[in-house]
Design an enzyme around this catalytic site. Sequence first.
Site, mmCIF file in Angstrom:
data_model
loop_
_atom_site.group_PDB
_atom_site.id
_atom_site.type_symbol
_atom_site.label_atom_id
_atom_site.label_comp_id
_atom_site.label_asym_id
_atom_site.label_seq_id
_atom_site.Cartn_x
_atom_site.Cartn_y
_atom_site.Cartn_z
ATOM 1 N N TYR A 127 50.940 -1.917 90.980
ATOM 2 C CA TYR A 127 50.998 -1.970 89.514
ATOM 3 C C TYR A 127 51.235 -3.399 89.094
ATOM 4 O O TYR A 127 52.132 -4.053 89.620
ATOM 5 C CB TYR A 127 52.135 -1.089 88.977
ATOM 6 C CG TYR A 127 51.630 -0.116 87.932
ATOM 7 C CD1 TYR A 127 51.055 -0.585 86.755
ATOM 8 C CD2 TYR A 127 51.709 1.253 88.129
ATOM 9 C CE1 TYR A 127 50.566 0.298 85.812
ATOM 10 C CE2 TYR A 127 51.230 2.139 87.189
ATOM 11 C CZ TYR A 127 50.650 1.658 86.022
ATOM 12 O OH TYR A 127 50.156 2.531 85.087
ATOM 13 N N GLU B 4 51.019 -4.778 85.399
ATOM 14 C CA GLU B 4 50.811 -4.975 83.962
ATOM 15 C C GLU B 4 51.138 -6.411 83.601
ATOM 16 O O GLU B 4 52.137 -6.967 84.071
ATOM 17 C CB GLU B 4 51.731 -4.060 83.163
ATOM 18 C CG GLU B 4 51.218 -2.650 83.029
ATOM 19 C CD GLU B 4 52.123 -1.812 82.131
ATOM 20 O OE1 GLU B 4 51.710 -0.720 81.769
ATOM 21 O OE2 GLU B 4 53.239 -2.251 81.816
ATOM 22 N N ASP C 79 27.011 -10.299 74.545
ATOM 23 C CA ASP C 79 27.282 -9.202 75.480
ATOM 24 C C ASP C 79 26.255 -9.315 76.609
ATOM 25 O O ASP C 79 25.185 -8.729 76.547
ATOM 26 C CB ASP C 79 27.193 -7.851 74.767
ATOM 27 C CG ASP C 79 27.578 -6.711 75.708
ATOM 28 O OD1 ASP C 79 27.896 -6.985 76.883
ATOM 29 O OD2 ASP C 79 27.550 -5.544 75.258
ATOM 30 N N THR D 53 29.654 -7.445 82.649
ATOM 31 C CA THR D 53 30.061 -6.526 83.714
ATOM 32 C C THR D 53 29.943 -7.277 85.039
ATOM 33 O O THR D 53 29.191 -8.241 85.158
ATOM 34 C CB THR D 53 29.148 -5.286 83.796
ATOM 35 O OG1 THR D 53 27.802 -5.716 84.025
ATOM 36 C CG2 THR D 53 29.210 -4.452 82.529
ATOM 37 N N LYS E 289 26.497 -5.230 87.761
ATOM 38 C CA LYS E 289 25.041 -5.147 87.586
ATOM 39 C C LYS E 289 24.403 -6.202 88.495
ATOM 40 O O LYS E 289 24.653 -6.179 89.683
ATOM 41 C CB LYS E 289 24.698 -5.248 86.100
ATOM 42 C CG LYS E 289 25.257 -4.014 85.343
ATOM 43 C CD LYS E 289 24.935 -3.969 83.863
ATOM 44 C CE LYS E 289 25.574 -2.728 83.219
ATOM 45 N NZ LYS E 289 25.428 -2.704 81.751
ATOM 46 N N ARG F 155 32.540 -2.278 90.165
ATOM 47 C CA ARG F 155 32.383 -1.817 88.786
ATOM 48 C C ARG F 155 33.512 -2.391 87.958
ATOM 49 O O ARG F 155 34.678 -2.200 88.286
ATOM 50 C CB ARG F 155 32.474 -0.286 88.714
ATOM 51 C CG ARG F 155 31.563 0.465 89.653
ATOM 52 C CD ARG F 155 31.372 1.882 89.182
ATOM 53 N NE ARG F 155 30.622 1.854 87.951
ATOM 54 C CZ ARG F 155 29.301 1.614 87.887
ATOM 55 N NH1 ARG F 155 28.602 1.436 88.963
ATOM 56 N NH2 ARG F 155 28.701 1.563 86.734
HETATM 57 C C1 LIG Z 1 26.227 -2.032 80.849
HETATM 58 C C2 LIG Z 1 26.501 -2.562 79.483
HETATM 59 C C3 LIG Z 1 27.738 -2.358 78.856
HETATM 60 C C4 LIG Z 1 28.815 -1.428 79.365
HETATM 61 O O1 LIG Z 1 29.218 -1.494 80.664
HETATM 62 P P1 LIG Z 1 30.084 -0.277 81.275
HETATM 63 O O2 LIG Z 1 30.711 -0.898 82.474
HETATM 64 O O3 LIG Z 1 29.120 0.821 81.560
HETATM 65 O O4 LIG Z 1 31.079 0.122 80.241
HETATM 66 C C5 LIG Z 1 27.957 -2.963 77.624
HETATM 67 N N1 LIG Z 1 27.023 -3.710 77.042
HETATM 68 C C6 LIG Z 1 25.813 -3.922 77.601
HETATM 69 C C7 LIG Z 1 24.825 -4.780 76.894
HETATM 70 C C8 LIG Z 1 25.515 -3.341 78.839
HETATM 71 O O5 LIG Z 1 24.310 -3.549 79.377
#
Ligand SMILES: *Cc1c(COP(=O)(O)O)cnc(C)c1O
Length: 412
Positions: free
Chosen positions: A59, A61, A205, A231, A234, A240
């Site tokens: 843990y 935090e 994003d 993320t 990907k 993840r």
């Molecule tokens: C994949 C993605 C997310 C979210 O990712 P998660 O890990 O599934 O929550 C947010 N914005 C965009 C543009 C994405 O491609």
Amino acid sequence: MTVTPAIEADVLRRQDPELADLLLAERRRQATTLQLIAAENFSSPAVLAALGSPLANKYAEGYPGARHHGGCEIADAAERLAVDRARALFGADHANVQPHSGSSAVLAAYAALLRPGDTVLALGLPHGGHLTHGSPANFSGRWFDFVGYGLEADSGLVDHEQVRALARTRRPKAIVCGSIAYPRHFDHAFFREVADEVGAYLIADAAHPLGLVAGGAAPNPVPYADVVCGTTHKVLRGPRGGLILCRADLAERVDRAVFPFTQGGAQMHTVAAKAVAFGEAATPAFSAYAHQVVANARVLASRLAAEGLAVTTGGTDTHLITADPAPLGVDGRTARSRLAAAGLVLDCCALPHGDARGLRLGTAAVTTQGMGEGEMTRIAHLLAAVLRNVTDPSTAREEVRELAGAFPPYPH
Ligand SMILES: *Cc1c(COP(=O)(O)O)cnc(C)c1O
């Protein structure tokens, strides 16, 4: 590479054969079908080892040096390593590596910069915006006033005139650039200029292309955006999870927006695995990988177009392709299930115009397996043959099994 450690562990098979069988079945599924889902990849055995490490028990935090729990010295060191590597990899003043997912990163970015009810300009969902870009089913659509910009009808490219016009009339507090399906690069300089003109924050994003950015195969939004969300699982090929990059003057607001505002304790095993992935992504081998991902996607897009599919924007700059299979006489949903039966695993997606669903596919996972342009041509041919019904699914399934078998994701 070696075999995935956690699944092989005899201890799991002895302790819980039922669950171990499921994991082995999933490993078999991944190794005998082709993963063309644009958001997926195969993380390395080192990343998986960090995920299965004792830091999963810890843990922690708070942030390094300021935790709410004892015994965090090693967790602190692991998080500092992840933060330093992320900052160096993307040239960012500040990195927060705690978001549990890409969506959590976006939620925290909004929490850092906005108040409920604020107006936000983002790519509309029918044109490839993510759930967190204003879907009524998501917190974003309920708590903020989202305005959607779109893609041009003929080119399929972001409609810059519309972005500028909507920014001037709606005066958003933030503008979001990023998509789950757009195969081209966003023009970050353009979005920065519009944001500056109307006094809005710019949030990139970059969940999808962040791995390409790390490998130098896509433009970096960090110099332009106030906050970059991403993320790590990907194209970046890590565990993840999510990531936020920002300027030094926003660091404290971003950190507080992640913890304690939207999250509790960080998942320290995932943070450690992110550190491993950032380390891998800084190597020349990863840069070569990222460039191969794009080269493969370009070939796949052009071969799919040659097979008769309507490829959105006529091609791709990234790992991602969207295409309408209608010219082959089949709609997106039917196409996806027919392809799944053949072992070609991919997604449906919205198409820029009309209600029809298209196909979305990506080359991150198959490129990690070592496939190149020749295999992309073969995949395009097979995919089109299945959609045209000239190859029956069981014959196609055998060919997929053979192709996947020649490029095992985790060779012994
Ligand atoms: C994949 C993605 C997310 C979210 O990712 P998660 O890990 O599934 O929550 C947010 N914005 C965009 C543009 C994405 O491609």
